[in-house]
Design a protein around this motif. Structure first.
Motif, PDB file in Angstrom:
ATOM      1  N   PHE A 150       0.825  -1.205   0.000  1.00  7.46           N
ATOM      2  CA  PHE A 150       0.000   0.000   0.000  1.00  7.46           C
ATOM      3  C   PHE A 150       0.864   1.263   0.000  1.00  7.46           C
ATOM      4  CE2 PHE A 150      -3.239  -2.790   2.356  1.00  7.46           C
ATOM      5  CZ  PHE A 150      -3.730  -3.279   1.150  1.00  7.46           C
ATOM      6  N   LYS A 151       2.000   1.231   0.694  1.00  9.95           N
ATOM      7  CA  LYS A 151       2.927   2.369   0.661  1.00  9.95           C
ATOM      8  C   LYS A 151       3.484   2.564  -0.748  1.00  9.95           C
ATOM      9  CE  LYS A 151       4.560   1.714   5.373  1.00  9.95           C
ATOM     10  NZ  LYS A 151       5.731   1.344   6.184  1.00  9.95           N
ATOM     11  N   MET A 152       3.797   1.461  -1.413  1.00 13.16           N
ATOM     12  CA  MET A 152       4.348   1.547  -2.760  1.00 13.16           C
ATOM     13  C   MET A 152       3.283   1.992  -3.769  1.00 13.16           C
ATOM     14  SD  MET A 152       7.410   1.092  -2.283  1.00 13.16           S
ATOM     15  CE  MET A 152       7.740   1.109  -0.540  1.00 13.16           C
ATOM     16  N   ALA A 153       2.025   1.639  -3.513  1.00 11.55           N
ATOM     17  CA  ALA A 153       0.944   2.105  -4.380  1.00 11.55           C
ATOM     18  C   ALA A 153       0.837   3.624  -4.298  1.00 11.55           C
ATOM     19  CB  ALA A 153      -0.377   1.459  -3.985  1.00 11.55           C
ATOM     20  N   LYS A 154       1.011   4.160  -3.111  1.00 11.73           N
ATOM     21  CA  LYS A 154       0.977   5.619  -2.934  1.00 11.73           C
ATOM     22  C   LYS A 154       2.118   6.273  -3.708  1.00 11.73           C
ATOM     23  CE  LYS A 154       1.174   9.096   0.689  1.00 11.73           C
ATOM     24  NZ  LYS A 154       1.361   9.333   2.121  1.00 11.73           N
ATOM     25  N   LEU A 155       3.298   5.652  -3.668  1.00 11.41           N
ATOM     26  CA  LEU A 155       4.435   6.179  -4.432  1.00 11.41           C
ATOM     27  C   LEU A 155       4.184   6.050  -5.926  1.00 11.41           C
ATOM     28  CD1 LEU A 155       7.329   7.307  -4.528  1.00 11.41           C
ATOM     29  CD2 LEU A 155       8.130   4.948  -4.468  1.00 11.41           C
ATOM     30  N   GLN A 156       3.554   4.983  -6.349  1.00 13.29           N
ATOM     31  CA  GLN A 156       3.261   4.767  -7.770  1.00 13.29           C
ATOM     32  C   GLN A 156       2.323   5.852  -8.305  1.00 13.29           C
ATOM     33  OE1 GLN A 156       4.447   1.959  -9.613  1.00 13.29           O
ATOM     34  NE2 GLN A 156       3.660   2.906 -11.440  1.00 13.29           N
ATOM     35  N   LEU A 157       1.470   6.398  -7.454  1.00  5.46           N
ATOM     36  CA  LEU A 157       0.556   7.446  -7.892  1.00  5.46           C
ATOM     37  C   LEU A 157       1.273   8.763  -8.150  1.00  5.46           C
ATOM     38  CD1 LEU A 157      -2.538   6.802  -5.622  1.00  5.46           C
ATOM     39  CD2 LEU A 157      -2.366   6.429  -8.078  1.00  5.46           C
ATOM     40  N   ALA A 158       2.305   9.087  -7.364  1.00  5.98           N
ATOM     41  CA  ALA A 158       2.996  10.375  -7.506  1.00  5.98           C
ATOM     42  C   ALA A 158       4.483  10.201  -7.199  1.00  5.98           C
ATOM     43  CB  ALA A 158       2.364  11.398  -6.577  1.00  5.98           C
ATOM     44  N   PRO A 159       5.293   9.714  -8.159  1.00  5.84           N
ATOM     45  CA  PRO A 159       6.706   9.431  -7.870  1.00  5.84           C
ATOM     46  C   PRO A 159       7.648  10.621  -8.026  1.00  5.84           C
ATOM     47  CG  PRO A 159       6.193   8.680 -10.059  1.00  5.84           C
ATOM     48  CD  PRO A 159       4.903   9.201  -9.464  1.00  5.84           C
ATOM     49  N   PHE A 160       7.234  11.673  -8.716  1.00  2.96           N
ATOM     50  CA  PHE A 160       8.134  12.800  -8.969  1.00  2.96           C
ATOM     51  C   PHE A 160       8.383  13.567  -7.675  1.00  2.96           C
ATOM     52  CE2 PHE A 160       6.718  11.959 -13.252  1.00  2.96           C
ATOM     53  CZ  PHE A 160       7.869  12.158 -13.987  1.00  2.96           C
ATOM     54  N   GLY A 161       9.634  13.917  -7.439  1.00  3.01           N
ATOM     55  CA  GLY A 161      10.005  14.677  -6.258  1.00  3.01           C
ATOM     56  C   GLY A 161      10.213  13.814  -5.030  1.00  3.01           C
ATOM     57  N   LYS A 162      10.167  12.511  -5.174  1.00  3.61           N
ATOM     58  CA  LYS A 162      10.357  11.610  -4.035  1.00  3.61           C
ATOM     59  C   LYS A 162      11.526  10.685  -4.327  1.00  3.61           C
ATOM     60  CE  LYS A 162       5.539  11.794  -2.866  1.00  3.61           C
ATOM     61  NZ  LYS A 162       4.261  11.160  -3.060  1.00  3.61           N
ATOM     62  N   ASP A 163      12.305  10.408  -3.287  1.00  2.00           N
ATOM     63  CA  ASP A 163      13.437   9.504  -3.398  1.00  2.00           C
ATOM     64  C   ASP A 163      13.212   8.298  -2.502  1.00  2.00           C
ATOM     65  OD1 ASP A 163      14.940  11.098  -5.156  1.00  2.00           O
ATOM     66  OD2 ASP A 163      15.686  12.309  -3.495  1.00  2.00           O
ATOM     67  N   VAL A 164      13.747   7.183  -2.923  1.00  2.00           N
ATOM     68  CA  VAL A 164      13.667   5.954  -2.143  1.00  2.00           C
ATOM     69  C   VAL A 164      15.060   5.692  -1.584  1.00  2.00           C
ATOM     70  CG1 VAL A 164      13.171   3.504  -2.207  1.00  2.00           C
ATOM     71  CG2 VAL A 164      11.839   5.069  -3.608  1.00  2.00           C
ATOM     72  N   VAL A 165      15.145   5.569  -0.255  1.00  2.00           N
ATOM     73  CA  VAL A 165      16.420   5.342   0.401  1.00  2.00           C
ATOM     74  C   VAL A 165      16.359   4.042   1.199  1.00  2.00           C
ATOM     75  CG1 VAL A 165      17.070   7.769   0.526  1.00  2.00           C
ATOM     76  CG2 VAL A 165      15.746   6.757   2.367  1.00  2.00           C
TER      77      VAL A 165
END
Length: 120
Positions: free
Chosen positions: A42-57
């Motif tokens: 569910f967290k990754m689904a949220k990222l899939q909706l709006a990935p620009f401006g976000k980094d994965v660390v």
């Protein structure tokens, strides 16, 4: 710029990718043991909706995360990675689509090993 990129991403493919993450997350949440995996989906689904401006660390490389990542790869991660790679391939056809393909590749990489990662 990231707001405009996220709007265009949502319209032209982010929504369908998020549906894939949600579907897999719901399947994992059917069993009590799979709930942590489903919540990560569910967290990754949220990222899939709006990935620009976000980094994965990477925040943790523990043995528990390794075991979860291996189970994830076997039971759902490979399919989502392939879907994101196909999406990136189609997005690279035009010059305008290259930034969107980069986001899709970011999601493909995350689809293989999502545990121990955090979105910043």
């Amino acid at each position: 710029m990231s707001c405009l990129g996220n709007i265009i991403w949502f319209i032209f493919g982010g929504f369908f990718g998020a549906l894939g993450w949600l579907f897999v997350g719901i399947l994992w949440c059917i069993s009590i043991i799979g709930i942590p995996v489903g919540l990560q989906c569910f967290k990754m689904a949220k990222l899939q909706l709006a990935p620009f401006g976000k980094d994965v660390v990477t925040v943790s490389d523990s043995g528990g995360n390794l075991i979860l990542n291996i189970l994830w790869l076997i039971f759902g991660g490979l399919e989502l990675c392939i879907a994101n790679l196909i999406s990136a391939l189609f997005l690279c056809i035009t010059i305008i689509g290259i930034p969107f393909a980069m986001q899709s590749l970011k999601m493909a990489k995350l689809s293989l090993m999502p545990f121990g990662k955090e979105v910043k």
